[in-house]
Motif scaffolding. Structure first.
Motif, PDB file in Angstrom:
ATOM      1  N   GLY A  72      34.397 -20.774 -10.697  1.00 46.96           N
ATOM      2  CA  GLY A  72      35.143 -21.908 -10.482  1.00 46.96           C
ATOM      3  C   GLY A  72      34.944 -22.384  -9.143  1.00 46.96           C
ATOM      4  N   SER A  73      36.103 -23.081  -8.541  1.00 47.58           N
ATOM      5  CA  SER A  73      36.005 -23.304  -7.387  1.00 47.58           C
ATOM      6  C   SER A  73      35.921 -22.400  -6.347  1.00 47.58           C
ATOM      7  N   ALA A  74      36.797 -21.124  -6.595  1.00 46.02           N
ATOM      8  CA  ALA A  74      37.128 -20.208  -5.725  1.00 46.02           C
ATOM      9  C   ALA A  74      35.670 -19.547  -5.565  1.00 46.02           C
ATOM     10  N   VAL A  79      41.845 -27.383 -14.125  1.00 45.05           N
ATOM     11  CA  VAL A  79      42.760 -28.079 -13.534  1.00 45.05           C
ATOM     12  C   VAL A  79      42.634 -27.624 -11.948  1.00 45.05           C
ATOM     13  N   GLY A  80      43.344 -28.543 -11.247  1.00 44.06           N
ATOM     14  CA  GLY A  80      43.323 -28.296  -9.856  1.00 44.06           C
ATOM     15  C   GLY A  80      42.662 -29.372  -9.111  1.00 44.06           C
ATOM     16  N   GLU A  81      43.365 -30.505  -8.993  1.00 41.49           N
ATOM     17  CA  GLU A  81      42.766 -31.870  -8.434  1.00 41.49           C
ATOM     18  C   GLU A  81      43.077 -32.411  -7.119  1.00 41.49           C
ATOM     19  N   LYS A 118      49.780 -21.706 -18.915  1.00 38.37           N
ATOM     20  CA  LYS A 118      50.697 -20.988 -18.441  1.00 38.37           C
ATOM     21  C   LYS A 118      50.225 -20.243 -17.193  1.00 38.37           C
ATOM     22  N   PHE A 119      51.161 -19.762 -16.172  1.00 39.17           N
ATOM     23  CA  PHE A 119      50.954 -19.373 -14.981  1.00 39.17           C
ATOM     24  C   PHE A 119      52.115 -18.558 -14.466  1.00 39.17           C
ATOM     25  N   ARG A 120      52.019 -17.676 -13.400  1.00 34.46           N
ATOM     26  CA  ARG A 120      52.921 -16.987 -12.961  1.00 34.46           C
ATOM     27  C   ARG A 120      52.860 -17.207 -11.368  1.00 34.46           C
ATOM     28  N   GLU A 157      37.946 -34.354  -9.703  1.00 38.30           N
ATOM     29  CA  GLU A 157      38.198 -33.687 -10.894  1.00 38.30           C
ATOM     30  C   GLU A 157      37.533 -32.374 -10.815  1.00 38.30           C
ATOM     31  N   ASN A 158      38.470 -31.315 -11.255  1.00 36.02           N
ATOM     32  CA  ASN A 158      37.970 -29.916 -11.417  1.00 36.02           C
ATOM     33  C   ASN A 158      36.497 -29.777 -11.419  1.00 36.02           C
ATOM     34  N   VAL A 159      36.210 -30.355 -13.000  1.00 32.11           N
ATOM     35  CA  VAL A 159      34.926 -29.930 -13.639  1.00 32.11           C
ATOM     36  C   VAL A 159      33.808 -30.662 -12.569  1.00 32.11           C
ATOM     37  N   VAL A 212      26.049 -14.787  -7.736  1.00 34.03           N
ATOM     38  CA  VAL A 212      27.442 -15.182  -8.592  1.00 34.03           C
ATOM     39  C   VAL A 212      27.111 -15.163 -10.041  1.00 34.03           C
ATOM     40  N   VAL A 213      28.343 -14.375 -10.734  1.00 33.27           N
ATOM     41  CA  VAL A 213      28.134 -14.038 -12.081  1.00 33.27           C
ATOM     42  C   VAL A 213      29.171 -14.831 -12.727  1.00 33.27           C
ATOM     43  N   ARG A 214      28.913 -15.656 -13.716  1.00 29.63           N
ATOM     44  CA  ARG A 214      30.036 -16.452 -14.609  1.00 29.63           C
ATOM     45  C   ARG A 214      30.063 -16.292 -16.141  1.00 29.63           C
ATOM     46  N   SER A 226      46.424 -24.600  -3.407  1.00 35.22           N
ATOM     47  CA  SER A 226      45.316 -23.708  -3.679  1.00 35.22           C
ATOM     48  C   SER A 226      43.860 -23.841  -3.290  1.00 35.22           C
ATOM     49  N   LEU A 227      43.237 -25.004  -3.117  1.00 35.41           N
ATOM     50  CA  LEU A 227      41.957 -25.194  -2.571  1.00 35.41           C
ATOM     51  C   LEU A 227      41.993 -24.744  -1.062  1.00 35.41           C
ATOM     52  N   GLN A 228      43.200 -25.391  -0.277  1.00 37.76           N
ATOM     53  CA  GLN A 228      43.331 -24.860   1.073  1.00 37.76           C
ATOM     54  C   GLN A 228      43.386 -23.475   1.147  1.00 37.76           C
TER      55      GLN A 228
HETATM   56  C1  LIG Z   1      48.628 -26.513 -13.944  1.00 36.57           C
HETATM   57  C2  LIG Z   1      47.684 -26.259 -12.540  1.00 36.57           C
HETATM   58  C3  LIG Z   1      47.631 -27.142 -11.620  1.00 36.57           C
HETATM   59  C4  LIG Z   1      46.715 -27.055 -10.573  1.00 36.57           C
HETATM   60  N1  LIG Z   1      46.656 -28.094  -9.445  1.00 36.57           N
HETATM   61  C5  LIG Z   1      46.017 -27.727  -8.327  1.00 36.57           C
HETATM   62  C6  LIG Z   1      45.908 -28.836  -7.382  1.00 36.57           C
HETATM   63  O1  LIG Z   1      46.342 -29.720  -7.417  1.00 36.57           O
HETATM   64  N2  LIG Z   1      45.244 -28.390  -6.003  1.00 36.57           N
HETATM   65  C7  LIG Z   1      44.695 -27.025  -6.090  1.00 36.57           C
HETATM   66  O2  LIG Z   1      44.311 -26.854  -4.817  1.00 36.57           O
HETATM   67  N3  LIG Z   1      44.915 -26.242  -6.949  1.00 36.57           N
HETATM   68  C8  LIG Z   1      45.477 -26.317  -8.080  1.00 36.57           C
HETATM   69  N4  LIG Z   1      45.540 -25.484  -9.186  1.00 36.57           N
HETATM   70  C9  LIG Z   1      44.979 -24.419  -8.751  1.00 36.57           C
HETATM   71  C10 LIG Z   1      43.310 -24.202  -9.343  1.00 36.57           C
HETATM   72  O3  LIG Z   1      43.286 -23.832 -10.349  1.00 36.57           O
HETATM   73  C11 LIG Z   1      42.668 -23.561  -8.459  1.00 36.57           C
HETATM   74  O4  LIG Z   1      42.550 -24.246  -6.866  1.00 36.57           O
HETATM   75  C12 LIG Z   1      41.059 -23.390  -8.337  1.00 36.57           C
HETATM   76  O5  LIG Z   1      40.650 -24.319  -9.440  1.00 36.57           O
HETATM   77  C13 LIG Z   1      40.536 -22.009  -8.231  1.00 36.57           C
HETATM   78  O6  LIG Z   1      40.235 -21.325  -9.556  1.00 36.57           O
HETATM   79  P1  LIG Z   1      39.528 -20.127  -9.649  1.00 36.57           P
HETATM   80  O7  LIG Z   1      37.998 -20.585  -9.219  1.00 36.57           O
HETATM   81  O8  LIG Z   1      40.134 -19.273  -8.895  1.00 36.57           O
HETATM   82  O9  LIG Z   1      39.693 -19.872 -11.180  1.00 36.57           O
HETATM   83  P2  LIG Z   1      38.627 -20.508 -12.534  1.00 36.57           P
HETATM   84  O10 LIG Z   1      38.262 -21.917 -12.480  1.00 36.57           O
HETATM   85  O11 LIG Z   1      39.675 -19.758 -13.820  1.00 36.57           O
HETATM   86  O12 LIG Z   1      37.489 -19.448 -12.374  1.00 36.57           O
HETATM   87  C14 LIG Z   1      37.057 -18.297 -12.996  1.00 36.57           C
HETATM   88  C15 LIG Z   1      35.757 -17.781 -13.025  1.00 36.57           C
HETATM   89  O13 LIG Z   1      35.984 -16.629 -13.361  1.00 36.57           O
HETATM   90  C16 LIG Z   1      34.744 -16.397 -14.650  1.00 36.57           C
HETATM   91  N5  LIG Z   1      35.070 -15.058 -15.243  1.00 36.57           N
HETATM   92  C17 LIG Z   1      36.507 -14.462 -15.466  1.00 36.57           C
HETATM   93  N6  LIG Z   1      36.490 -13.396 -16.205  1.00 36.57           N
HETATM   94  C18 LIG Z   1      35.164 -13.180 -16.076  1.00 36.57           C
HETATM   95  C19 LIG Z   1      34.034 -12.098 -16.571  1.00 36.57           C
HETATM   96  N7  LIG Z   1      34.781 -10.902 -17.319  1.00 36.57           N
HETATM   97  N8  LIG Z   1      32.919 -12.085 -16.643  1.00 36.57           N
HETATM   98  C20 LIG Z   1      32.333 -13.192 -16.055  1.00 36.57           C
HETATM   99  N9  LIG Z   1      32.891 -14.329 -15.503  1.00 36.57           N
HETATM  100  C21 LIG Z   1      34.168 -14.132 -15.746  1.00 36.57           C
HETATM  101  C22 LIG Z   1      34.875 -17.643 -15.414  1.00 36.57           C
HETATM  102  O14 LIG Z   1      34.026 -17.817 -16.235  1.00 36.57           O
HETATM  103  C23 LIG Z   1      35.111 -18.552 -14.292  1.00 36.57           C
HETATM  104  O15 LIG Z   1      33.774 -18.874 -13.770  1.00 36.57           O
HETATM  105  C24 LIG Z   1      46.304 -25.870 -10.221  1.00 36.57           C
HETATM  106  C25 LIG Z   1      46.440 -24.691 -11.287  1.00 36.57           C
HETATM  107  C26 LIG Z   1      47.182 -24.850 -12.293  1.00 36.57           C
HETATM  108  C27 LIG Z   1      47.402 -23.798 -13.300  1.00 36.57           C
END
Ligand SMILES: Cc1cc2nc3c(=O)[nH]c(=O)nc-3n(C[C@H](O)[C@H](O)[C@H](O)COP(=O)(O)OP(=O)(O)OC[C@H]3O[C@@H](n4cnc5c(N)ncnc54)[C@H](O)[C@@H]3O)c2cc1C
Length: 495
Positions: free
Chosen positions: A12-14, A44-46, A303-305, A151-153, A33-35, A334-336
């Protein structure tokens, strides 16, 4: 142990921001990177903050041209809050409240006027739906004092391309973690392949596969301050004549709040609410009633906590992104946080020549924990003082939100007003909101204070002229549509 290979769990973005930052800053590291295509990304996260363009364009030296062409961002000058007392107010990244003009005896915050809530260029541009000043040749005068809507994707796709270009290997596999003496011994794919590295970055999102599940690091909840735990998200295709807004809107709702984020072709909204006060069905009903353009059948509940893990670096695991902590996106932080976490990780590895001793790891953990707590404290002020609606949720917030580190800031403000002096000792130097952000929220919500400054006639006249000049400048500026069209014309010189 000297680190020469890093395995990042999650794309994901992280995960991808970590891989890109490490590869750009420490090109000798092998990064894989493994995904999981089955689990996918959160999608989501825009919204971002102004830390984002600085991280990519200044720190990582990514070319803005490619970013604009592929990630298709729109600009965000700040947040327009439909919040607090009756009138909306602006939060910008330009620290307008702490500035002091030579003609005036106090800093700008003392002259905030809820009827004309702009104190500088950024808020004036927001108030007039303009984004950049216009150069004589018609192009935008670009700067980095803004954030983006993404847009996140699409953004994740852009990151993936940059990672591949930089030499990061990306593997599709759903893995489980094999424990080892340092924390993780390997990630094991369903095929049986063991993926091994010296350091494991847990970017697995809310699943927190390594830090939370495997290592069982304690989670510190923010539930005494932040009561929301769900969001319903949706949107609609931008219609003819629907102008792009160069800011996020945060609107008070019955049991939480709603964002509006304007992309080029879509308008996205999300209602963040507390399930203790509102069922999913009632949230969907209120969301659809207040946003009749929402495409039916296209909404989903997330859902989140809110909270963070006590430490984010434990043994050979460093968690980044949602797997390390999360707060609702009211300030879109979050992105910050990911930018800061990844650059701090790169600096820690670089400074220790990839052999980080325990004191450096402890410092990393303290710094990252504090940045999450700082965000929680700042959000507390949003919930404690919002008087816009008199519903059970908001009454509960006004009575029960724990201010934590914001308490002394609020006490100071109540006695001294929008003075910036307190920021020097009450906030840590790394606090990105600064006293300016607190003043924006406290004056915007019209929280009363004791020492109101009586502006002299000369000061009032100065502000009358200044506000008129700011408004005139903003009116000359480019709208987001004009700025976008200009960027797509050949001949623009990128600074
Ligand atoms: C409602 C909502 C609104 C948000 N709005 C904002 C915003 O406006 N601005 C902002 O900065 N942030 C926002 N966020 C936070 C946003 O989600 C994060 O900024 C960001 O997208 C980081 O996501 P991530 O990479 O941590 O997780 P994810 O995008 O969930 O990525 C997780 C990755 O781990 C992989 N993975 C997990 N388990 C396994 C496994 N067992 N084996 C292999 N791969 C695995 C998945 O396939 C995926 O590639 C929002 C979040 C929510 C819930």
């Amino acid at each position: 142990m000297k680190i020469s290979t890093v395995v990042v769990l999650g794309a994901g973005s992280a995960g991808l921001m970590t891989a890109l930052t490490l590869k750009r800053k420490l090109p000798h590291l092998g990064i894989r990177v493994v995904r999981s295509p089955d689990i996918g990304i959160i999608a989501v996260g825009e919204g971002t903050t102004s830390v984002f363009p600085r991280h990519f364009f200044e720190h990582l030296k990514v070319k803005p041209q490619a970013f604009y062409a592929e990630a298709n961002p729109t600009w965000k000058l700040g947040i327009r809050f439909a919040w607090g007392a009756k009138r909306d107010f602006y939060y910008t990244f330009a620290y307008e409240f702490e500035k002091r003009q030579p003609e005036l005896s106090r800093n700008n915050g003392f002259y905030h006027d809820p009827g004309q809530p702009w104190l500088g260029n950024a808020s004036a541009f927001m108030a007039h739906d303009k984004v950049f000043p216009r150069r004589p040749d018609g192009f935008p005068r670009l700067h980095n004092n803004h954030a983006f809507h993404l847009e996140n994707v699409t953004f994740v796709g852009w990151l993936e391309n940059r990672c591949r270009e930089a030499g990061v290997e990306i593997t599709d596999a759903t893995v489980s973690a094999e424990p080892g003496p340092q924390g993780v011994a390997a990630l094991v794919a369903e095929s049986g392949e063991r993926i091994v590295g010296d350091l494991y970055v847990d970017a697995s999102g809310f699943r927190s596969e390594l830090l939370g599940r495997l290592l069982a690091e304690p989670f510190l909840s923010y539930a005494d301050t932040l009561f929301c735990d769900r969001a319903v998200v949706g949107g609609w295709a931008r219609g003819e004549g629907e102008r792009i807004k160069p800011y996020t809107i945060a609107e008070t709702m019955d049991a939480g709040w709603c964002w509006q984020i304007d992309h080029e072709k879509r308008v996205n909204r999300g209602y963040v609410y507390s399930s203790a006060f509102l069922s999913d069905e009632a949230a969907l009903e209120e969301f659809a009633r207040k946003n009749p353009k929402i495409e039916p059948g296209q909404t989903r509940v997330v859902k989140f906590r809110s909270g963070r893990y006590r430490r984010s670096w434990v043994g050979n695991v460093v968690a980044v992104g949602n797997s390390a902590g999360f707060v609702e996106p009211l300030e879109a932080t979050s992105l910050q946080v990911i930018c800061v976490e990844t650059s701090t990780l790169a600096d820690s590895l670089s400074d220790s020549q990839c052999d980080p001793p325990p004191t450096l790891v402890a410092l990393f953990n303290r710094f990252n924990g504090e940045q999450w707590d700082d965000i929680r404290d700042f959000l507390a002020v949003h919930f404690r003082f919002n008087k816009r609606l008199d519903t059970p949720f908001w009454r509960h917030c006004r009575e029960h939100v724990a201010l934590h580190g914001a308490e002394p800031v609020v006490d100071f403000y109540r006695e001294n007003g929008p003075s910036v002096v307190a920021g020097i000792s009450l906030l840590s130097p790394s606090n990105s909101f600064k006293m300016d952000g607190y003043i924006a929220l406290l004056t915007g919500q019209e929280v009363p204070y004791a020492k109101v400054h009586q502006a002299t006639a000369a000061e009032q006249e100065h502000w009358r002229r200044r506000r008129a000049e700011l408004a005139a400048d903003a009116q000359q500026g480019l709208s987001p549509e004009e700025a976008m069209a200009a960027l797509r014309r050949p001949g623009l010189k990128w600074g």
